[in-house]
Structure formats: structure tokens, C-alpha cells
Design a protein around this motif. Structure first.
Motif, PDB file in Angstrom:
ATOM      1  N   GLY A  20       0.823  -1.212   0.000  1.00 37.18           N
ATOM      2  CA  GLY A  20       0.000   0.000   0.000  1.00 37.18           C
ATOM      3  C   GLY A  20       0.849   1.251   0.000  1.00 37.18           C
ATOM      4  O   GLY A  20       1.787   1.373   0.795  1.00 37.18           O
ATOM      5  N   GLY A  61       9.726  -1.592   9.038  1.00 38.43           N
ATOM      6  CA  GLY A  61       8.323  -1.963   8.825  1.00 38.43           C
ATOM      7  C   GLY A  61       7.586  -1.157   7.785  1.00 38.43           C
ATOM      8  O   GLY A  61       6.361  -1.018   7.833  1.00 38.43           O
ATOM      9  N   THR A  62       8.308  -0.597   6.810  1.00 40.86           N
ATOM     10  CA  THR A  62       7.636   0.248   5.818  1.00 40.86           C
ATOM     11  C   THR A  62       7.400  -0.461   4.486  1.00 40.86           C
ATOM     12  O   THR A  62       6.820   0.121   3.568  1.00 40.86           O
ATOM     13  N   GLY A  63       7.897  -1.701   4.348  1.00 43.23           N
ATOM     14  CA  GLY A  63       7.603  -2.456   3.128  1.00 43.23           C
ATOM     15  C   GLY A  63       8.803  -2.762   2.241  1.00 43.23           C
ATOM     16  O   GLY A  63       8.639  -3.154   1.090  1.00 43.23           O
ATOM     17  N   LYS A  64      10.011  -2.625   2.789  1.00 48.48           N
ATOM     18  CA  LYS A  64      11.211  -2.873   1.977  1.00 48.48           C
ATOM     19  C   LYS A  64      11.293  -4.348   1.565  1.00 48.48           C
ATOM     20  O   LYS A  64      11.544  -4.657   0.403  1.00 48.48           O
ATOM     21  N   THR A  65      11.055  -5.213   2.536  1.00 49.92           N
ATOM     22  CA  THR A  65      11.077  -6.650   2.221  1.00 49.92           C
ATOM     23  C   THR A  65       9.952  -6.999   1.253  1.00 49.92           C
ATOM     24  O   THR A  65      10.137  -7.793   0.329  1.00 49.92           O
ATOM     25  N   LEU A  66       8.793  -6.391   1.466  1.00 52.69           N
ATOM     26  CA  LEU A  66       7.652  -6.646   0.569  1.00 52.69           C
ATOM     27  C   LEU A  66       8.011  -6.301  -0.874  1.00 52.69           C
ATOM     28  O   LEU A  66       7.689  -7.045  -1.801  1.00 52.69           O
ATOM     29  N   ASP A 117      19.247  -7.659   4.105  1.00 52.34           N
ATOM     30  CA  ASP A 117      18.587  -6.778   5.067  1.00 52.34           C
ATOM     31  C   ASP A 117      19.623  -6.247   6.069  1.00 52.34           C
ATOM     32  O   ASP A 117      20.623  -6.903   6.344  1.00 52.34           O
ATOM     33  N   HIS A 200      -4.992  -4.801   4.589  1.00 50.70           N
ATOM     34  CA  HIS A 200      -4.968  -5.737   5.725  1.00 50.70           C
ATOM     35  C   HIS A 200      -6.347  -6.042   6.296  1.00 50.70           C
ATOM     36  O   HIS A 200      -6.487  -6.944   7.120  1.00 50.70           O
ATOM     37  N   ALA A 225       3.895  -1.952   9.085  1.00 52.14           N
ATOM     38  CA  ALA A 225       3.880  -3.091  10.011  1.00 52.14           C
ATOM     39  C   ALA A 225       3.013  -2.764  11.230  1.00 52.14           C
ATOM     40  O   ALA A 225       2.253  -3.621  11.716  1.00 52.14           O
ATOM     41  N   LYS A 228      -0.634  -3.050  10.244  1.00 53.07           N
ATOM     42  CA  LYS A 228      -1.046  -4.454  10.197  1.00 53.07           C
ATOM     43  C   LYS A 228      -1.334  -4.946  11.615  1.00 53.07           C
ATOM     44  O   LYS A 228      -2.319  -5.645  11.856  1.00 53.07           O
TER      45      LYS A 228
HETATM   46  P1  ATP Z   1      12.506  -3.889   8.335  1.00 57.14           P
HETATM   47  O1  ATP Z   1      13.350  -2.726   7.947  1.00 57.14           O
HETATM   48  O2  ATP Z   1      12.111  -3.881   9.791  1.00 57.14           O
HETATM   49  O3  ATP Z   1      13.003  -5.217   7.840  1.00 57.14           O
HETATM   50  P2  ATP Z   1      10.624  -3.656   6.132  1.00 57.14           P
HETATM   51  O4  ATP Z   1      10.590  -2.274   5.634  1.00 57.14           O
HETATM   52  O5  ATP Z   1      11.374  -4.682   5.365  1.00 57.14           O
HETATM   53  O6  ATP Z   1      11.089  -3.640   7.648  1.00 57.14           O
HETATM   54  P3  ATP Z   1       8.396  -5.351   5.768  1.00 57.14           P
HETATM   55  O7  ATP Z   1       9.030  -6.597   6.313  1.00 57.14           O
HETATM   56  O8  ATP Z   1       8.257  -5.240   4.314  1.00 57.14           O
HETATM   57  O9  ATP Z   1       9.139  -4.099   6.329  1.00 57.14           O
HETATM   58  O10 ATP Z   1       6.979  -5.129   6.462  1.00 57.14           O
HETATM   59  C1  ATP Z   1       6.561  -5.907   7.569  1.00 57.14           C
HETATM   60  C2  ATP Z   1       5.084  -6.226   7.425  1.00 57.14           C
HETATM   61  O11 ATP Z   1       4.335  -5.026   7.586  1.00 57.14           O
HETATM   62  C3  ATP Z   1       4.721  -6.734   6.042  1.00 57.14           C
HETATM   63  O12 ATP Z   1       4.793  -8.138   5.969  1.00 57.14           O
HETATM   64  C4  ATP Z   1       3.308  -6.219   5.866  1.00 57.14           C
HETATM   65  O13 ATP Z   1       2.389  -7.085   6.465  1.00 57.14           O
HETATM   66  C5  ATP Z   1       3.310  -4.909   6.634  1.00 57.14           C
HETATM   67  N1  ATP Z   1       3.601  -3.753   5.757  1.00 57.14           N
HETATM   68  C6  ATP Z   1       4.676  -2.933   5.837  1.00 57.14           C
HETATM   69  N2  ATP Z   1       4.630  -1.982   4.899  1.00 57.14           N
HETATM   70  C7  ATP Z   1       3.512  -2.195   4.180  1.00 57.14           C
HETATM   71  C8  ATP Z   1       2.919  -1.558   3.056  1.00 57.14           C
HETATM   72  N3  ATP Z   1       3.477  -0.479   2.477  1.00 57.14           N
HETATM   73  N4  ATP Z   1       1.769  -2.084   2.563  1.00 57.14           N
HETATM   74  C9  ATP Z   1       1.199  -3.157   3.141  1.00 57.14           C
HETATM   75  N5  ATP Z   1       1.703  -3.794   4.204  1.00 57.14           N
HETATM   76  C10 ATP Z   1       2.843  -3.333   4.730  1.00 57.14           C
END
Ligand code: ATP
Length: 265
Positions: A20, A61-66, A117, A200, A225, A228
Motif C-alpha cells: 500500500g 516496517g515500511t515495506g522494503k522486504t515486501l 537486510d 490488511h 507493520a 497491520k
Molecule cells: P525492516 O526494515 O524492519 O526489515 P521492512 O521495511 O522490510 O522492515 P516489511 O518486512 O516489508 O518491512 O513489512 C513488515 C510487514 O508489515 C509486512 O509483511 C506487511 O504485512 C506490513 N507492511 C509494511 N509496509 C507495508 C505496506 N506499504 N503495505 C502493506 N503492508 C505493509
């Protein structure tokens, strides 16, 4: 090979639709990672090398892994994740070996996406001391740079790194031919928070009177995150009250809980 140090997903299920509020970031990732894997000839025709690695930076938790998983899904690539901070604690002494193995595995399984990561754990600016653990970390970074440099950017292996601390990164990592594209992945603004909440709650039984416009308004400062977690927690409140549906009050209680949890930690 130390596969315990890697998370390997042959077919990640995350798609761009699960993300999102990161439309410009998705566009950029498509151009820099997806396109070189899908249509390497486009780069050849024009006569440029596709970017080798990209760096996603922003708060947790902003969606980098996603984002990295969604590109892997879209390109039918194997997703291989390593967490660089584990080379400093869990796998001290094995870092450079694991880095070498990851690149080898990615070539074998190509197309593949390597996701590194918390890259700052091995890629911080040199501080001078060259003792014990620090030296190990240096060796791991050197191995990573060597892999990047020795790697032909033919495009079938994409390399994505993530960090919350771009400011402390060693510039050697950001040179051309290494992680030479940096994409900011910030905390969501209001409209983005609303989209993330929609994603979510898509499978939740929720009261149709719930005003997500208001909920996204009062969740300023929360990450994807966290949002969620709000949805899950709202569901828990409904279960505790033995209701079959999640109501607005459950969301408000959940927001209170998540926001106070954040303040404590
Ligand atoms: P970190 O830096 O802590 O590893 P990250 O940026 O990689 O965090 P993610 O692992 O992508 O964060 O996000 C964790 C969870 O939070 C995701 O599995 C998802 O459920 C939710 N989430 C985070 N960002 C989004 C987004 N932009 N849209 C939808 N869900 C999100």
C-alpha cells in the motif's frame, strides 16, 4: 553451504497489490530490477549496463522486504534473503563465506533476487579499529564488494539491500556498479495509511460503518507493520468480546494499544 543463514523462497507469494502507498517506489523497482531480468535486451540495444544493485532505505516496517519479494514474484525469481546483522552476532566468523555462497546459489537458481537486510551492520563507514569482530565485519564487507564487482550485470540476478541507517553507510557500497540506486521508503502518509489498512482488512469481517478515513487520520506516525498490527489487534478485541464482526471501537482500542506499545519500546 550454510543455508540456515539464508531464507530461501522459490516462489514468494507477495505481489505489488499487497503493497500500500508505495507507487513511485514500485515504479522505480520495476525499472531497475524487474526490467533487466525480464527484458535484458532493451539495455543491450541502448548500450548501457542495467543497475547492479539497489538500496532501499527508510524506517523499519515500511515495506522494503515486501518490495523485494514482489519483484521476485513478478519475475518468477527465487528470493534469497540474508540479514547482515546476523554476521555480527549469530554467524560471526562465517560472514564472508555466507556471502560467497549466497551469490553462488543465486547464479544456480537464477533468475534470483538477493535481499540483504540491515546492510549497515557490515557496511558502516570504517572507524579505524581493526580488531577481532570488527575485522571479521570488514572481511564480510570486502567479500560483498568483491562479489558485486566480479558479477556481470546481465540482469538475471537482482540485488536489493535494505537499511534504516543510510547515513552511516560506507561510500564504497554506493559507488557505480554497486548499490548505485537508492530508493527512499518512508513511513506512510495519510492516503497511504488508508490503502495499507484496506489491504490488511480485505479478508476481515468488519462493520461497514467503520470510517477508514478517520482511522488513517489518527494513525499518524505508524508504519505499515504497525498498521497491520492494528488490524490484528482489532480482530483480537472482537474475539474477546465474542462478536462475529470487528467494529469501529475495536479499531480505536487497537490503535490505543499499538500506540502505547510504541511509546514504551
Ligand atoms: P525492516 O526494515 O524492519 O526489515 P521492512 O521495511 O522490510 O522492515 P516489511 O518486512 O516489508 O518491512 O513489512 C513488515 C510487514 O508489515 C509486512 O509483511 C506487511 O504485512 C506490513 N507492511 C509494511 N509496509 C507495508 C505496506 N506499504 N503495505 C502493506 N503492508 C505493509
Amino acid at each position: 553451504r550454510n543455508v540456515a543463514a539464508m531464507e530461501i523462497d522459490e516462489k514468494p507469494e507477495t505481489t505489488y497489490d499487497d503493497i500500500g502507498g508505495l507507487d513511485p517506489q514500485i515504479t522505480e523497482v520495476k525499472e531497475t530490477v524487474e526490467l533487466p531480468i525480464k527484458n535484458p535486451e532493451i539495455f543491450k540495444e541502448i548500450g548501457i549496463d542495467p543497475p547492479k544493485g539497489i538500496l532501499l532505505y527508510g524506517p523499519p516496517g515500511t515495506g522494503k522486504t515486501l518490495l523485494a519479494k514482489a519483484v521476485a514474484n513478478e519475475t518468477n525469481a527465487t528470493f534469497i534473503k540474508i540479514v547482515a546483522s546476523e554476521f555480527v552476532n549469530k554467524y560471526l566468523g562465517e560472514g564472508s563465506r555466507i556471502v560467497r555462497d549466497v551469490f553462488e546459489l543465486a547464479k544456480e537458481k537464477s533468475p534470483a533476487i538477493i535481499f540483504i537486510d540491515e546492510i549497515d551492520a557490515i557496511g558502516t563507514k570504517r572507524v579505524g579499529s581493526s580488531e577481532g569482530a570488527d575485522r571479521e565485519v570488514q572481511r564480510t564487507l570486502m567479500q560483498l564488494l568483491a562479489e558485486l564487482d566480479g558479477f556481470e550485470s546481465r540482469g538475471d540476478v537482482g540485488i536489493v539491500a535494505a537499511t534504516n541507517r543510510p547515513d552511516i553507510l560506507d561510500e564504497a557500497l554506493l559507488r557505480p556498479g554497486r548499490f548505485d540506486r537508492a530508493i527512499a521508503v518512508p513511513n506512510p502518509v495519510k492516503e497511504s495509511r488508508q490503502k495499507i489498512l484496506e489491504i490488511h482488512t480485505a479478508k476481515m469481517k468488519i462493520d461497514e460503518d467503520i470510517d477508514f478515513d478517520e482511522i488513517s487520520e489518527v494513525t499518524e506516525g505508524l508504519s505499515g507493520a504497525d498498521l497491520k498490527a492494528v488490524c490484528t489487534e482489532a480482530g483480537m478485541f472482537a474475539i474477546r468480546a465474542e462478536r462475529k464482526q470487528v467494529i469501529a471501537k475495536d479499531f480505536l482500542d487497537a490503535i490505543d494499544k499499538i500506540m502505547s506499545d510504541i511509546k514504551i519500546s
